[in-house]
Design an enzyme around this catalytic site. Structure first.
Site, PDB file in Angstrom:
ATOM      1  N   ASP A 152       0.805  -1.214   0.000  1.00 52.45           N
ATOM      2  CA  ASP A 152       0.000   0.000   0.000  1.00 52.45           C
ATOM      3  C   ASP A 152       0.846   1.276   0.000  1.00 52.45           C
ATOM      4  O   ASP A 152       1.899   1.329   0.630  1.00 52.45           O
ATOM      5  CB  ASP A 152      -0.910  -0.037   1.253  1.00 52.45           C
ATOM      6  N   GLU A 263      -3.177  -0.477  -8.328  1.00 46.12           N
ATOM      7  CA  GLU A 263      -4.163   0.567  -8.050  1.00 46.12           C
ATOM      8  C   GLU A 263      -3.463   1.909  -8.191  1.00 46.12           C
ATOM      9  O   GLU A 263      -2.278   2.034  -7.895  1.00 46.12           O
ATOM     10  CB  GLU A 263      -4.681   0.403  -6.611  1.00 46.12           C
TER      11      GLU A 263
END
Ligand SMILES: [Zn+2]
Length: 479
Positions: A152, A263
């Site tokens: 992340d 992402e």
């Protein structure tokens, strides 16, 4: 000999490839047990064999061997499937997470291993630790579905390399350190100057080509989305530097030759992602061949750590609806909801508006909930932790969106009510972001309490995640 209740052994027990695997727990120490007629089943593990039973400590190397032996524990790409990340800063909450997916979260696909580079830094964990802890936790709970693994908020090539080496499959590209907030203006002349200064070549275009978006219309289900001059200029003025940085990170991932999905996240930018900006950004990524499975805009209102949505929820729903329509029109790709924990009032309609094309990220809510166990079992330690969290707040709050005030924290709660510190917003947020400082100071004492009260900890985590997952289950997509 084991002190683990037989039921817990039964939960972890699995037969695969002619061998039986389960986990035992004694005095807080966990051990992997393998029983097989053919000793080849033990190959790759480090441990000791005795009378057809092999016992192995829950080390990182053995976690890797377990992922090879039980392939469903190896992270895989989940594409457009409905997913939820259960960021676990401690590496001990995955059994509770898995239990929630097994109960009311069915159909929603877990990303047990999910941690930002920032959190890894503050908790002194490496990407491999995050993956290994998630493997042990999922195995312990008898998880036999797929698992994802989200690296992340990656900002540098080095971040990417570390996570790739560990075996992550989902990469959240966060190019937003370069965002130009001065472009948050409606002054066209200022925006034109910004456009003149954009390094267009860094994302392989020219100013003239980029300006061709002006007047472009995207047909959405609720009507046309018009990209006017202000929107186009502002998108490039604001996100121009991010596009170059994001493209470079994507290309770096491609060059590694690994199997991955990505992402694109601009949620931590200090400025809103308007629908028009979302559209132009994603059209540009598409043009560049950056094929992401999810996009994290910054939505209207406040998505703060560990607390309910703050703001006008009707306005948020309108924003969500149109951003979801854009994701369908230009993708489909998923909308990614960062700082997504504890926004209980929004989940039913987020699931509905996205039709399940959504990735929910929670980071740190498990930590906050785990603190309840400390609050219930060691009031003295809890008070020390709270004092440290308040004292270190100024440095802890960096890079987080928060509205708590350490001066408002209730420091005079009686022993029996310390649990409330994790319910009241000010203390919950102050403790939420203090994890680095708290763990640096108190980790061994805290780990002992969590270990001694493991069943209670997993129960709290399970209950908390059931509230997160249940609204998404009816809408869950399998990709
Ligand atoms: Zn985020």
């Amino acid at each position: 000999m084991t002190t683990l209740p037989p039921a817990a052994v039964a939960i972890s027990h699995v037969s695969h490839g002619g061998a039986d695997y389960w986990m035992e727990r004694e005095n807080g120490e966990t051990t992997l047990v393998i029983r097989a007629d053919d000793e080849a089943a033990y190959a790759g593990f480090e441990g000791t064999a005795d009378n057809g039973t092999f016992r192995a400590p829950t080390t990182g190397d053995n976690a890797l061997a377990l992922r090879n032996a039980l392939p469903w524990l190896k992270p895989v790409k989940r594409g457009l499937a409905t997913t939820a990340g259960t960021g676990d800063r401690l590496g001990i909450c995955t059994p509770g997470h898995a239990a929630a997916f097994q109960s009311v979260g069915q159909g929603v696909n877990p990303v047990f291993a999910q941690q930002s580079i920032r959190e890894m830094g503050r908790t002194h964990r490496q990407p491999r630790n995050v993956l290994d802890d998630a493997t042990w936790g999922a195995f312990r709970q008898g998880w036999t579905g797929t698992v994802g693994a989200d690296a992340d908020h990656l900002k540098t090539f080095e971040d990417i390399d570390r996570c790739a080496e560990a075996g992550f499959v989902f990469y959240t590209i966060d190019p937003c350190d370069d965002l130009d907030l001065e472009a948050e203006t409606t002054d066209i002349s200022v925006l034109k100057q910004k456009a003149d200064a954009v390094d267009w070549a860094s994302f392989e275009t020219t100013q003239a080509d980029a300006m061709k978006y002006i007047g472009h219309t995207i047909d959405l289900e609720s009507g046309p989305l018009v990209l006017d001059e202000l929107a186009v200029l502002r998108t490039f003025g604001k996100f121009g530097p991010c596009l170059g940085h994001g493209l470079a990170m994507w290309r770096h991932l491609v060059d590694l030759g690994i199997d991955f999905e990505a992402e694109f996240a601009v949620d931590e930018a200090l400025a809103l992602t308007r629908p028009e900006e979302h559209a132009v950004l994603m059209l540009e990524l598409k043009r560049l061949g950056v094929d992401v499975v999810s996009f994290a805009p910054k939505f209207v209102g406040k998505f703060e750590k560990g607390v309910e949505f703050i703001g006008d929820s009707d306005e948020l729903r309108r924003d969500f609806k149109i951003q979801a329509e854009i994701a369908r029109a230009l993708g489909p790709y998923k909308l990614s909801l960062h700082s997504g924990s504890d926004k209980f009032s929004t989940y039913p309609w987020i699931a509905e508006e996205t039709r399940g094309f959504v990735h929910l990220k929670t980071a740190g809510t498990s930590w906050a909930e785990a603190l309840r166990i400390i609050a219930r079992h060691d009031p003295e330690l809890t008070r020390e932790i709270l004092a440290l969290a308040i004292d270190s707040y100024e440095s802890n709050k960096k890079s987080y969106h928060l509205s708590c005030d350490p001066a408002r924290v209730a420091t005079d709660l009686p022993d029996g009510q310390l649990d409330d510190l994790l319910t009241l917003i000010d203390s919950r947020q102050v403790l939420h972001v203090a994890y680095g400082a708290i763990l640096d100071e108190f980790k061994p004492r805290m780990m002992k309490i969590w270990s001694d009260n493991d069943a209670e900890l997993q129960d709290v985590i399970k209950g908390h995640f059931e509230r997160h997952l249940a609204p998404f289950s009816p809408w869950a997509q399998q990709g």
